[in-house]
Design a protein around this motif. Sequence first.
Motif, PDB file in Angstrom:
ATOM      1  N   LEU A 173       9.582  -2.200  19.985  1.00 61.98           N
ATOM      2  CA  LEU A 173       7.695  -1.415  18.409  1.00 61.98           C
ATOM      3  C   LEU A 173       9.033  -0.903  17.440  1.00 61.98           C
ATOM      4  CD1 LEU A 173       7.126   0.775  22.070  1.00 61.98           C
ATOM      5  CD2 LEU A 173       6.512  -1.306  21.032  1.00 61.98           C
ATOM      6  N   LEU A 174      10.447  -0.892  18.423  1.00 59.31           N
ATOM      7  CA  LEU A 174      10.782   0.056  16.312  1.00 59.31           C
ATOM      8  C   LEU A 174      10.987  -1.461  15.381  1.00 59.31           C
ATOM      9  CD1 LEU A 174      12.311   2.331  15.101  1.00 59.31           C
ATOM     10  CD2 LEU A 174      14.147   1.237  16.198  1.00 59.31           C
ATOM     11  N   ILE A 175      11.220  -2.298  15.721  1.00 58.75           N
ATOM     12  CA  ILE A 175      11.127  -3.446  13.902  1.00 58.75           C
ATOM     13  C   ILE A 175       9.849  -3.445  13.898  1.00 58.75           C
ATOM     14  CG2 ILE A 175      11.462  -5.555  14.015  1.00 58.75           C
ATOM     15  CD1 ILE A 175      14.085  -5.184  15.730  1.00 58.75           C
ATOM     16  N   ALA A 176       8.611  -3.476  15.586  1.00 59.62           N
ATOM     17  CA  ALA A 176       7.371  -3.988  14.364  1.00 59.62           C
ATOM     18  C   ALA A 176       6.519  -2.560  13.805  1.00 59.62           C
ATOM     19  CB  ALA A 176       6.671  -3.847  16.026  1.00 59.62           C
ATOM     20  N   VAL A 177       7.261  -1.157  14.283  1.00 55.02           N
ATOM     21  CA  VAL A 177       6.596  -0.061  13.049  1.00 55.02           C
ATOM     22  C   VAL A 177       7.241  -0.667  11.613  1.00 55.02           C
ATOM     23  CG1 VAL A 177       6.342   2.298  13.243  1.00 55.02           C
ATOM     24  CG2 VAL A 177       5.889   1.389  15.019  1.00 55.02           C
ATOM     25  N   LEU A 178       8.163  -0.331  12.024  1.00 54.19           N
ATOM     26  CA  LEU A 178       9.219  -0.336  10.737  1.00 54.19           C
ATOM     27  C   LEU A 178       8.883  -2.037   9.400  1.00 54.19           C
ATOM     28  CD1 LEU A 178      12.644   0.386  11.463  1.00 54.19           C
ATOM     29  CD2 LEU A 178      11.097   1.973  10.054  1.00 54.19           C
ATOM     30  N   LEU A 179       8.383  -2.807  10.523  1.00 52.34           N
ATOM     31  CA  LEU A 179       7.751  -3.887  10.013  1.00 52.34           C
ATOM     32  C   LEU A 179       6.672  -3.104   8.447  1.00 52.34           C
ATOM     33  CD1 LEU A 179       9.240  -6.679  10.959  1.00 52.34           C
ATOM     34  CD2 LEU A 179      10.022  -5.976   8.932  1.00 52.34           C
ATOM     35  N   VAL A 180       5.507  -3.023  10.103  1.00 53.50           N
ATOM     36  CA  VAL A 180       4.122  -2.869   9.082  1.00 53.50           C
ATOM     37  C   VAL A 180       4.384  -1.780   8.072  1.00 53.50           C
ATOM     38  CG1 VAL A 180       2.073  -1.715   9.570  1.00 53.50           C
ATOM     39  CG2 VAL A 180       3.559  -3.705  11.746  1.00 53.50           C
ATOM     40  N   ALA A 181       5.098  -0.656   8.582  1.00 58.19           N
ATOM     41  CA  ALA A 181       5.143   0.117   6.895  1.00 58.19           C
ATOM     42  C   ALA A 181       5.919  -0.461   6.129  1.00 58.19           C
ATOM     43  CB  ALA A 181       6.528   1.181   7.400  1.00 58.19           C
ATOM     44  N   PHE A 182       7.351  -1.157   6.331  1.00 58.43           N
ATOM     45  CA  PHE A 182       7.894  -1.424   4.913  1.00 58.43           C
ATOM     46  C   PHE A 182       6.262  -2.509   4.460  1.00 58.43           C
ATOM     47  CE2 PHE A 182      10.063  -5.726   3.361  1.00 58.43           C
ATOM     48  CZ  PHE A 182      10.897  -4.635   2.351  1.00 58.43           C
ATOM     49  N   VAL A 183       5.842  -4.005   4.907  1.00 66.05           N
ATOM     50  CA  VAL A 183       4.952  -4.742   4.477  1.00 66.05           C
ATOM     51  C   VAL A 183       4.031  -3.859   4.070  1.00 66.05           C
ATOM     52  CG1 VAL A 183       3.852  -6.769   4.733  1.00 66.05           C
ATOM     53  CG2 VAL A 183       5.976  -6.531   5.918  1.00 66.05           C
ATOM     54  N   THR A 184       3.499  -3.150   4.484  1.00 68.15           N
ATOM     55  CA  THR A 184       2.034  -2.029   4.144  1.00 68.15           C
ATOM     56  C   THR A 184       2.582  -1.517   2.266  1.00 68.15           C
ATOM     57  OG1 THR A 184       1.514  -1.372   5.977  1.00 68.15           O
ATOM     58  CG2 THR A 184       0.868  -0.439   4.041  1.00 68.15           C
ATOM     59  N   ARG A 185       3.647  -0.755   2.140  1.00 71.33           N
ATOM     60  CA  ARG A 185       4.596  -0.499   0.630  1.00 71.33           C
ATOM     61  C   ARG A 185       4.821  -1.336   0.144  1.00 71.33           C
ATOM     62  NH1 ARG A 185       6.677   4.092  -0.061  1.00 71.33           N
ATOM     63  NH2 ARG A 185       6.956   4.355  -2.694  1.00 71.33           N
ATOM     64  N   MET A 186       4.859  -2.588   0.342  1.00 73.25           N
ATOM     65  CA  MET A 186       5.379  -3.813  -0.701  1.00 73.25           C
ATOM     66  C   MET A 186       3.878  -3.868  -0.933  1.00 73.25           C
ATOM     67  SD  MET A 186       8.277  -4.426  -1.345  1.00 73.25           S
ATOM     68  CE  MET A 186       8.547  -5.758  -2.183  1.00 73.25           C
ATOM     69  N   SER A 187       3.283  -4.425  -0.318  1.00 71.02           N
ATOM     70  CA  SER A 187       1.569  -5.053  -0.713  1.00 71.02           C
ATOM     71  C   SER A 187       0.960  -3.722  -1.142  1.00 71.02           C
ATOM     72  CB  SER A 187       0.780  -4.964   0.438  1.00 71.02           C
ATOM     73  OG  SER A 187       0.960  -5.936   1.398  1.00 71.02           O
ATOM     74  N   ARG A 188       1.317  -2.830  -1.391  1.00 73.96           N
ATOM     75  CA  ARG A 188       0.441  -1.463  -2.307  1.00 73.96           C
ATOM     76  C   ARG A 188       1.772  -1.316  -3.591  1.00 73.96           C
ATOM     77  NH1 ARG A 188       1.189   4.634  -0.704  1.00 73.96           N
ATOM     78  NH2 ARG A 188       3.391   4.311  -1.624  1.00 73.96           N
ATOM     79  N   ASN A 189       2.989  -1.997  -3.747  1.00 72.04           N
ATOM     80  CA  ASN A 189       3.774  -2.097  -5.181  1.00 72.04           C
ATOM     81  C   ASN A 189       3.380  -3.560  -5.959  1.00 72.04           C
ATOM     82  OD1 ASN A 189       5.043   0.093  -4.402  1.00 72.04           O
ATOM     83  ND2 ASN A 189       6.752  -1.514  -4.019  1.00 72.04           N
ATOM     84  N   LEU A 190       3.032  -4.668  -4.809  1.00 69.34           N
ATOM     85  CA  LEU A 190       2.701  -5.428  -5.245  1.00 69.34           C
ATOM     86  C   LEU A 190       1.341  -5.254  -6.340  1.00 69.34           C
ATOM     87  CD1 LEU A 190       3.250  -8.077  -2.701  1.00 69.34           C
ATOM     88  CD2 LEU A 190       4.458  -7.772  -5.859  1.00 69.34           C
ATOM     89  N   ARG A 191       0.145  -4.366  -5.143  1.00 73.06           N
ATOM     90  CA  ARG A 191      -0.757  -4.387  -6.193  1.00 73.06           C
ATOM     91  C   ARG A 191      -0.898  -3.405  -7.697  1.00 73.06           C
ATOM     92  NH1 ARG A 191      -2.583  -3.617  -0.932  1.00 73.06           N
ATOM     93  NH2 ARG A 191      -2.081  -1.880  -1.125  1.00 73.06           N
ATOM     94  N   GLU A 192      -0.106  -2.719  -7.304  1.00 74.52           N
ATOM     95  CA  GLU A 192       0.402  -1.479  -8.586  1.00 74.52           C
ATOM     96  C   GLU A 192       1.169  -2.347  -9.254  1.00 74.52           C
ATOM     97  OE1 GLU A 192       2.245   1.131  -7.106  1.00 74.52           O
ATOM     98  OE2 GLU A 192       1.067   3.007  -5.657  1.00 74.52           O
ATOM     99  N   ARG A 193       2.124  -3.172  -9.103  1.00 74.45           N
ATOM    100  CA  ARG A 193       2.270  -4.152 -10.014  1.00 74.45           C
ATOM    101  C   ARG A 193       1.448  -5.333 -10.982  1.00 74.45           C
ATOM    102  NH1 ARG A 193       5.417  -9.761  -8.533  1.00 74.45           N
ATOM    103  NH2 ARG A 193       3.518 -10.019  -8.411  1.00 74.45           N
ATOM    104  N   ASP A 194       0.873  -6.028 -10.172  1.00 72.68           N
ATOM    105  CA  ASP A 194      -0.716  -6.630 -10.754  1.00 72.68           C
ATOM    106  C   ASP A 194      -1.668  -6.273 -11.552  1.00 72.68           C
ATOM    107  OD1 ASP A 194       0.148  -8.864  -9.231  1.00 72.68           O
ATOM    108  OD2 ASP A 194      -1.105  -8.685  -7.410  1.00 72.68           O
ATOM    109  N   ALA A 195      -1.798  -4.548 -11.066  1.00 75.63           N
ATOM    110  CA  ALA A 195      -2.869  -3.978 -11.865  1.00 75.63           C
ATOM    111  C   ALA A 195      -2.113  -2.985 -13.513  1.00 75.63           C
ATOM    112  CB  ALA A 195      -3.122  -2.582 -11.219  1.00 75.63           C
TER     113      ALA A 195
END
Length: 435
Positions: A173-195
């Motif tokens: 559960l800990l790994i799943a939660v941290l990975l979701v938080a991590f990947v979500t933040r990385m996706s936002r960073n990628l969107r901001e980079r593309d923008a």
Amino acid sequence: MSEATAPPIALPATDAGRRNMSLLIQLRWIAVGGQLATIEVVNGLMGIKLPLAPLLGAIIVLIAINLASLARLRGGRSVANRELTAVLLFDVAALGWQLHHSGGLTNPFASLFLLQVVMGAILLTPRSSWAVVAGAIVAMVALRIDPTPLVLPQPYAADPLALYLKGSLVCFLLIAVLLVAFVTRMSRNLRERDAALATASQRAAEEDHIVRMGLLASGAAHELGTPLSTLSVLIGDWRAAPRLADDTELQEDLADMDAAVGRCKSIVSGILMSAGEARGIAPQLTTARRFVTDIVDDWRAGRLPGTLDFSDRIGPDVDIVSDPALRQVIDNVIDNAAEVSPDWIGLTALRDGEMLVIEIADRGPGFDPEMLETIGQPYRSTKGRPGGGLGLFLLVNVVRKLGGLVSADNRDAGGAVVRITLPIAAIARGEGRRG
């Protein structure tokens, strides 16, 4: 006047390292909190005695790494890949140290190495990612060498496998939660980079248009200088000719022609001055009120008398340096408003804190919604003629180089309004105010 430029766009390649370091700091704070909570639950509530000194020592090291990383970010410089690799390897070492003192590979939280490997694969270069993988493998091999076993009290000692499975579930559960938080933040960073990339690309294209139009305008101004001077001389000769001196109607026409040629010469001089080619001409010192009033007076004298309605709400005046390019693009906006609203144009100048706001309104058909969304892009015009839309394009870019903003909207009463917002600091000289 010192030149002011628009706020720079952070280049994604330079900013990515800082964003990734910030993300690791946040995840490390979460890990520190989770480890403290786990120690409290296991040692306090479950009664499983843990070696607190080495476990808490590792947490102190993680806190120190976070504080050092925060100080590194405050330095303002970009974060290199080797720095991200180093902190991730520290994380791997700290986890290995804690596991070594809490059962080794028999600790269900040994799977947390997977989280470090995934973060390394996403954040680092391929070579550095493999370095993190190698570090995790070395740590797991080292955990087989004389780890400190956990002494389980009853009832856990009777069924250690059940405790292991419960710990594995918590770890999952800990790994799943941290990975979701991590990947979500990385996706936002990628969107901001593309923008940011799209914005930088758009700005580069616009600046290329500016360069080409500037060259075209400068060349045209040079070419027009000689024939305009010739026309001015010929008109002067005709007005002084004895055969035409008594023709009142013709003299009036010649006077209008002379005024029109004079205005054309003034426009040519303004173009050259804006291009930096008017040698020996000092910048014109003026005030905000006089700058706007001169634009209004000149437009009224040379265009449609009685059409432009000027509202002065500047309040306390401020000394500025007149920018020919800014004056020219404001003239263009008023001309555009006159084309769609020949009976009335409203110009309002006001102070909004440290900003000078100039609003130009009309009673025309207004802007299309698509036009409002793409305001300032070249060759987008409601007039339907080739090459249209350059007036707002030039306005947006001139104002942007002064650190200001341009917005447009449709009025409730009908027509449109273009709002120019300029920081007074970008056009002011000194601190003197005039009442």
